[in-house]
Design a protein around this motif. Structure first.
Motif, short mmCIF file in Angstrom:
data_model
loop_
_atom_site.label_atom_id
_atom_site.label_comp_id
_atom_site.label_asym_id
_atom_site.label_seq_id
_atom_site.Cartn_x
_atom_site.Cartn_y
_atom_site.Cartn_z
N TYR A 176 10.03 -6.88 -7.18
CA TYR A 176 10.08 -5.36 -7.22
C TYR A 176 9.28 -5.01 -6.02
N VAL A 177 9.94 -3.69 -5.63
CA VAL A 177 9.58 -3.10 -4.27
C VAL A 177 9.25 -1.62 -4.75
N PRO A 178 8.16 -0.98 -4.38
CA PRO A 178 7.85 0.44 -4.71
C PRO A 178 8.78 1.57 -3.89
N SER A 359 5.29 1.99 0.28
CA SER A 359 6.21 2.22 -0.30
C SER A 359 7.55 2.77 0.39
N PHE A 360 8.65 2.71 -0.18
CA PHE A 360 10.14 2.72 0.90
C PHE A 360 10.57 4.30 0.37
N ALA A 361 11.20 4.73 1.54
CA ALA A 361 12.04 6.18 1.07
C ALA A 361 13.18 5.94 0.64
N ALA A 365 15.94 1.67 3.75
CA ALA A 365 14.65 1.04 4.44
C ALA A 365 14.17 -0.39 3.90
N ILE A 366 14.69 -0.45 2.50
CA ILE A 366 14.17 -2.02 2.13
C ILE A 366 15.11 -2.89 2.66
#
Length: 415
Positions: A176-178, A359-361, A365-366
């Motif tokens: 999981y990525v913010p 965190s990512f926009a 970006a991820i």
């Protein structure tokens, strides 16, 4: 004391200073930029002299018909900006310069360094600071974003590339990525699929970002890899991902789906006191490493009676014991590959190192960051080690199974 003789570098630096008299860092960079062109040209002329076998205005060897043939113009991208140079040519067109190769336009290497730092999880602020510290000039956040955006076409090409028609094993895991939103941060699920081909070579089939789990999500992912060329899958090892078994069965019927035993151990350990954990683990290991399925069942019945005071732990294994029994359909070398998702957990651990810093926009970006991480894994950790250990023994045991034997025969042209 004897006067120290200036080094060649010091002499050149003094001449540059006396010629340009720079008073600011910008003027110093401009002075150095003006020197780059003549320096590159002098080196290229030296290479051509060596190629032809005689210097300019020297006598042409009798056995040589090749001569100089003027210059071609080239604009070089350097760390100091764009520098125009004149590249010498020969009449026969056999001159292959090494310092600046024929189609090379960028000698700064800055973009490669930016991508490498981005792929290691450095923030735009850290990248900008590092570039300035090393090279003495600044690079804006917008420039960094522009550089990393250039690989998006490469990322999409990789994500949609053709895959092999057959994979012996697939390993699936999720991290999981913010993600930034207008109101707050939210966690997005990132699914990663690692495959072993018929030769035991590893490859990451793709990365998928989604907000939900379920049968329909996995049907879409499996349908996508089928459209990319995958026709058959031997085994899928996973950590109880919601809807995966149903999705796999719908698109690749006959595929064996195996729950990760290590994850089942972790899930059951939540119910066991710390002072009893070592004994609990020892007896569990005896079950899934038993000599045969009958012995595994006998040990499990004994195990349930002994640990009945911890019904939560027992329920984890009762609900999933078919995945323990399933292991005994295959030889020990095959079981060693399929019983755990450690192979892909190691990849996701590497991904977490670069995603935990902020965190990512957006999804892009991820994807950019994780794709660069995949390239780094292939070029470092997997380089020369991309094949599964003891693969020949695994293949020999796979051939004993009727279904796998047919699949291996069907795709033996891939070996």
């Amino acid at each position: 004391m004897a006067k120290r003789t200036p080094t060649p570098g010091e002499k050149i630096a003094q001449e540059i200073y006396e010629t340009y008299k720079p008073t600011t860092v910008e003027e110093m960079q401009s002075a150095l930029k003006s020197v780059f062109g003549p320096l590159f040209e002098a080196a290229l002329k030296g290479e051509l002299d060596n190629h032809l076998g005689y210097p300019k205005n020297g006598s042409t060897p009798e056995d040589s018909q090749n001569t100089r043939n003027g210059y071609s113009r080239k604009n070089l991208k350097t760390s100091m900006g764009t520098v125009p140079i004149q590249v010498p040519r020969d009449r026969e067109g056999t001159f292959e310069p090494q310092l600046i190769q024929k189609y090379q336009r960028d000698v700064s290497s800055i973009e490669g360094k930016v991508l490498a730092m981005y792929g290691r999880g450095m923030s735009q602020r850290d990248i900008s600071s590092t570039i300035e510290e090393i090279y003495g000039f600044s690079i804006s956040h917008e420039q960094i974003a522009h550089i990393t955006d250039r690989i998006l076409d490469e990322v999409y090409a990789w994500q949609n590339r053709l895959l092999l028609p057959f994979y012996t094993f697939l390993f699936i895991d999720c991290l999981y990525v913010p993600m930034k939103t207008d109101r707050a941060l939210k966690q997005k699920a990132v699914y990663v699929i690692l495959g072993y081909d018929i030769n035991g070579e590893k490859d990451i089939l793709g990365i998928w970002i989604n907000e939900t789990e379920g049968k329909h999500t996995w049907m879409q992912i499996f349908d996508e890899i089928k459209n990319r060329g995958v026709q058959d899958i031997g085994f899928i090892s996973m950590d109880g991902v919601s809807g995966l078994e149903e999705g796999a069965a719908a698109i690749f019927p006959g595929t064996v789906v195996q729950r990760c035993i290590v994850h089942l151990i972790r899930n059951s350990m939540r119910y066991i006191p710390w002072n009893k954990s070592r004994e609990f683990l020892k007896e569990l290991k005896e079950i899934y490493k038993a000599t045969n399925v009958a012995e595994a069942r006998r040990l499990f019945e004994k195990f349930k009676g002994k640990w009945a005071a911890y019904p939560g732990a027992i329920a984890v294994w009762e609900n999933n014991f078919q995945h323990v029994e399933q292991l005994f359909n295959y030889g020990s070398n095959v079981r060693r590959v399929m019983y755990t998702t450690n192979a892909i957990e190691s990849i996701n651990s590497s991904f977490r190192k670069v995603t935990r810093k902020g965190s990512f926009a957006n999804d892009e970006a991820i994807l950019k960051l994780l794709y660069l991480r995949v390239l780094e894994l292939k070029n470092t950790k997997w380089k020369g080690k991309g094949k599964v250990f003891n693969w020949q023994a695994v293949m020999n045991q796979l051939l004993i199974d009727e279904r796998m034997s047919k699949l291996i025969a069907k795709y033996d042209w891939l070996i």
